[in-house]
Design a protein around this motif. Structure first.
Motif, PDB file in Angstrom:
ATOM      1  N   LEU A  19      35.983 -66.105  -8.337  1.00  0.00           N
ATOM      2  CA  LEU A  19      34.917 -65.086  -8.313  1.00  0.00           C
ATOM      3  C   LEU A  19      34.807 -64.388  -9.668  1.00  0.00           C
ATOM      4  CD1 LEU A  19      33.646 -64.738  -5.484  1.00  0.00           C
ATOM      5  CD2 LEU A  19      34.694 -62.456  -5.420  1.00  0.00           C
ATOM      6  N   GLU A  20      35.943 -64.030 -10.216  1.00  0.00           N
ATOM      7  CA  GLU A  20      35.981 -63.273 -11.476  1.00  0.00           C
ATOM      8  C   GLU A  20      35.422 -64.114 -12.622  1.00  0.00           C
ATOM      9  OE1 GLU A  20      36.077 -59.764 -12.412  1.00  0.00           O
ATOM     10  OE2 GLU A  20      37.037 -60.217 -10.465  1.00  0.00           O
ATOM     11  N   LEU A  21      35.786 -65.393 -12.631  1.00  0.00           N
ATOM     12  CA  LEU A  21      35.309 -66.293 -13.681  1.00  0.00           C
ATOM     13  C   LEU A  21      33.787 -66.443 -13.576  1.00  0.00           C
ATOM     14  CD1 LEU A  21      36.378 -68.013 -15.966  1.00  0.00           C
ATOM     15  CD2 LEU A  21      36.717 -69.882 -14.386  1.00  0.00           C
ATOM     16  N   ASP A  22      33.316 -66.581 -12.357  1.00  0.00           N
ATOM     17  CA  ASP A  22      31.865 -66.715 -12.120  1.00  0.00           C
ATOM     18  C   ASP A  22      31.123 -65.487 -12.641  1.00  0.00           C
ATOM     19  OD1 ASP A  22      29.860 -68.397 -11.127  1.00  0.00           O
ATOM     20  OD2 ASP A  22      29.570 -67.019  -9.433  1.00  0.00           O
ATOM     21  N   LYS A  23      31.712 -64.319 -12.364  1.00  0.00           N
ATOM     22  CA  LYS A  23      31.079 -63.054 -12.809  1.00  0.00           C
ATOM     23  C   LYS A  23      30.946 -63.037 -14.330  1.00  0.00           C
ATOM     24  CE  LYS A  23      32.835 -59.699  -9.574  1.00  0.00           C
ATOM     25  NZ  LYS A  23      33.720 -58.535  -9.528  1.00  0.00           N
ATOM     26  N   ILE A  24      32.035 -63.410 -15.025  1.00  0.00           N
ATOM     27  CA  ILE A  24      32.004 -63.368 -16.501  1.00  0.00           C
ATOM     28  C   ILE A  24      30.944 -64.340 -17.026  1.00  0.00           C
ATOM     29  CG2 ILE A  24      33.369 -63.599 -18.622  1.00  0.00           C
ATOM     30  CD1 ILE A  24      35.900 -63.203 -16.868  1.00  0.00           C
ATOM     31  N   ILE A  25      30.900 -65.551 -16.426  1.00  0.00           N
ATOM     32  CA  ILE A  25      29.914 -66.553 -16.885  1.00  0.00           C
ATOM     33  C   ILE A  25      28.497 -65.997 -16.713  1.00  0.00           C
ATOM     34  CG2 ILE A  25      28.990 -68.878 -16.445  1.00  0.00           C
ATOM     35  CD1 ILE A  25      31.919 -69.603 -15.578  1.00  0.00           C
ATOM     36  N   ASN A  26      28.267 -65.380 -15.549  1.00  0.00           N
ATOM     37  CA  ASN A  26      26.930 -64.812 -15.295  1.00  0.00           C
ATOM     38  C   ASN A  26      26.581 -63.719 -16.296  1.00  0.00           C
ATOM     39  OD1 ASN A  26      26.102 -66.437 -13.231  1.00  0.00           O
ATOM     40  ND2 ASN A  26      27.172 -65.215 -11.671  1.00  0.00           N
ATOM     41  N   SER A  27      27.599 -62.916 -16.654  1.00  0.00           N
ATOM     42  CA  SER A  27      27.315 -61.818 -17.596  1.00  0.00           C
ATOM     43  C   SER A  27      26.976 -62.375 -18.979  1.00  0.00           C
ATOM     44  CB  SER A  27      28.504 -60.862 -17.665  1.00  0.00           C
ATOM     45  OG  SER A  27      29.542 -61.458 -18.393  1.00  0.00           O
ATOM     46  N   PHE A  28      27.420 -63.614 -19.272  1.00  0.00           N
ATOM     47  CA  PHE A  28      27.144 -64.217 -20.586  1.00  0.00           C
ATOM     48  C   PHE A  28      25.777 -64.915 -20.626  1.00  0.00           C
ATOM     49  CE2 PHE A  28      31.409 -63.510 -22.117  1.00  0.00           C
ATOM     50  CZ  PHE A  28      31.278 -63.576 -23.493  1.00  0.00           C
ATOM     51  N   LYS A  29      25.247 -65.217 -19.435  1.00  0.00           N
ATOM     52  CA  LYS A  29      24.025 -66.039 -19.362  1.00  0.00           C
ATOM     53  C   LYS A  29      22.875 -65.499 -20.212  1.00  0.00           C
ATOM     54  CE  LYS A  29      24.458 -69.253 -15.666  1.00  0.00           C
ATOM     55  NZ  LYS A  29      24.686 -69.371 -14.254  1.00  0.00           N
ATOM     56  N   PRO A  30      22.525 -64.173 -20.089  1.00  0.00           N
ATOM     57  CA  PRO A  30      21.381 -63.662 -20.876  1.00  0.00           C
ATOM     58  C   PRO A  30      21.603 -63.857 -22.380  1.00  0.00           C
ATOM     59  CG  PRO A  30      22.165 -62.002 -19.326  1.00  0.00           C
ATOM     60  CD  PRO A  30      23.108 -63.126 -19.240  1.00  0.00           C
TER      61      PRO A  30
END
Ligand code: ADP
Length: 462
Positions: free
Chosen positions: A319-330
């Protein structure tokens, strides 16, 4: 006092030889002596029985002993060192050899003194043995044999003991000489490579970091020492290279903004242009960058403590890894890059969450910073029996083979990344490595220049 290894080993070897020989000679002297003593007693008894039988045969009921018989008995007495006395049934002495006088006794005593008292523990004491004088089965008198115990030791007994001790002395001498030669040979075999390794170490100490120990020894410890010395030299050489690189890097990083600032301020002082807000903001940003750079250095110094300050907790890694990836997307999208992920779900881990975020953050920032046009980044999370593997793969500028061994060293930046002017200070990966290792994990990198880079983190499952 310092003694050389050769001397020390030779002395130890010799001492061992001497102690072994003394022990062996004492034990065998004692054992052989004991057996020999028994043997001599038995021999003496057998001789007495034989003499008694002969005396019985020589006795004639009518005339007793003839002069010839008496002579024969006397010969026996003197040959066997016996005092022979024969009595008839009434207790009257019918024969006496009378040959054991005081002179003989003293002579025997002195003979005993020269022999091995310790090994053949015999006391010089007078004894008598009695045998019957018989005719048929009828006892007609007594034969008494008197003797000194020392008389057992005839000359052949003495010779035997002497020869034994001589052979011990001779073998001791040979063993000592051989021992000395062998010990010098073996200790030289040990000390020679050690001397060579010491001379290499001394060369390294005086700054010759190219020096390597060429010693290849069959002795494990010496071989290990030689390898360690070479490893030490290699590490020192690497550190030296890094130190030089660091100094030139720092000069390079600081020189450009400082020269910029200097020329701008000179221009202001010369009134070439006015100090507008825009110019001052430019100065401010440049100074900010310098401060960041210096802080980076400071952080690098603090890194050593990073391992002791862990605040571990159990959390959902997927979950935590997914969150970080999403925060990098923009951020990726605005730079025209794509980020994908393939994550195993619901993987839990016990580690410092903030530090974990920092690791992924640094690696994803790097993948972005060192990307090429239409760059793509793939993050994967897999679980194995005992380990969790996180892979971050990009198709960016890559890292040259010459830089690859150093990228985890603090303040190290490849020339390619320097050209990209990303403003990095070269400590991101040092932080990543320290955090991963503090959690007993490992980080590896594979890269090829112009093709891309993959970072692989392995963390223990817990
Ligand atoms: P920096 O602040 O320079 O990014 P890092 O410690 O994060 O410092 O990285 C050290 C060096 O490793 C970088 O300067 C760069 O040369 C190289 N590097 C790190 N990540 C990548 C990557 N994904 N692709 C190419 N080179 C990289």
């Amino acid at each position: 006092m310092k003694i050389s290894l050769v001397k020390k080993l030779s002395l130890a070897f010799l001492l061992t030889v001497i102690i072994s020989l003394i022990t062996a000679s004492l034990i065998s002297n004692y054992m052989i002596g004991k057996k020999f003593n028994n043997y001599l007693v038995n021999e003496h008894k057998a001789m007495e029985v034989k003499t008694a039988t002969t005396i019985n045969n020589l006795y004639n009921e009518k005339i007793g002993f003839s002069t010839a018989s008496e002579d024969e008995i006397l010969r026996y007495a003197s040959a066997q060192n016996l005092y022979i006395q024969i009595k008839n049934i009434n207790g009257e002495i019918i024969f006496t050899s009378n040959n054991l006088n005081s002179t003989q006794k003293t002579m025997m005593n002195s003979m005993m003194g020269s022999m091995m008292h310790n090994s053949l523990n015999t006391t010089d004491q007078y004894s008598e043995d009695k045998y019957p004088l018989k005719k048929g089965n009828k006892s007609i008198g007594t034969i008494t044999f008197g003797y000194y115990n020392s008389s057992y030791f005839n000359s052949s007994a003495q010779t035997f003991i002497m020869t034994l001790n001589h052979s011990f002395l001779l073998s001791a001498l040979i063993a000592l000489i051989l021992g000395l030669i062998i010990s010098i040979f073996f200790s030289k075999q040990i000390s020679l490579p050690l001397t060579k390794i010491t001379s290499t170490a001394n060369k390294i100490r005086t700054g010759d970091l190219e020096a390597r120990s060429l010693v290849i020894s069959k002795t494990k410890e010496i071989d290990d020492l030689s390898t360690s010395i070479n490893y030490l030299a290699e590490t020192l050489q690497k550190q030296e290279l890094l130190r030089k690189r660091l100094t030139s890097d720092m000069a390079h990083e600081l020189r450009t903004p400082l020269t910029n600032l200097k020329s701008h301020i000179e221009a202001l002082l010369d009134k070439v242009f006015e100090p507008t807000d825009e110019i001052l903001t430019g100065f401010y940003e440049e100074i900010q960058r310098l401060i960041k750079l210096v802080n980076g250095l400071n952080d690098a110094a603090k890194l050593e403590q990073a391992t002791t300050l862990l605040n571990k907790s159990r959390f959902n890694l997927s979950l935590e890894l997914d969150k970080i990836i999403n925060s990098f997307k923009p951020l990726y999208e605005t730079s025209g890059l794509k980020i994908y992920s393939e994550l195993a779900t619901n993987l839990e881990i016990f580690m410092d969450k903030d530090k974990f975020k920092q690791v992924i953050y640094n690696l994803l920032s790097n993948a972005l910073k060192y990307s090429k046009e239409n760059g793509e980044v793939l993050v994967t999370l897999k679980a194995f029996a005992n380990t969790i593997i996180i892979e971050i793969k990009d198709n960016g500028i890559g890292i040259s083979e010459k830089d690859l061994p150093f990228i985890f060293e603090r303040l190290y930046r490849s020339d390619e990344s320097r050209n990209k002017n990303t403003g990095g200070a070269g400590i991101g990966l040092t932080i990543v490595k320290n955090i991963v290792e503090a959690h007993k994990g490992t980080i590896k990198v594979t890269s090829s220049l112009g093709v891309g880079t993959t970072f692989i983190i392995a963390l223990p499952k817990n």
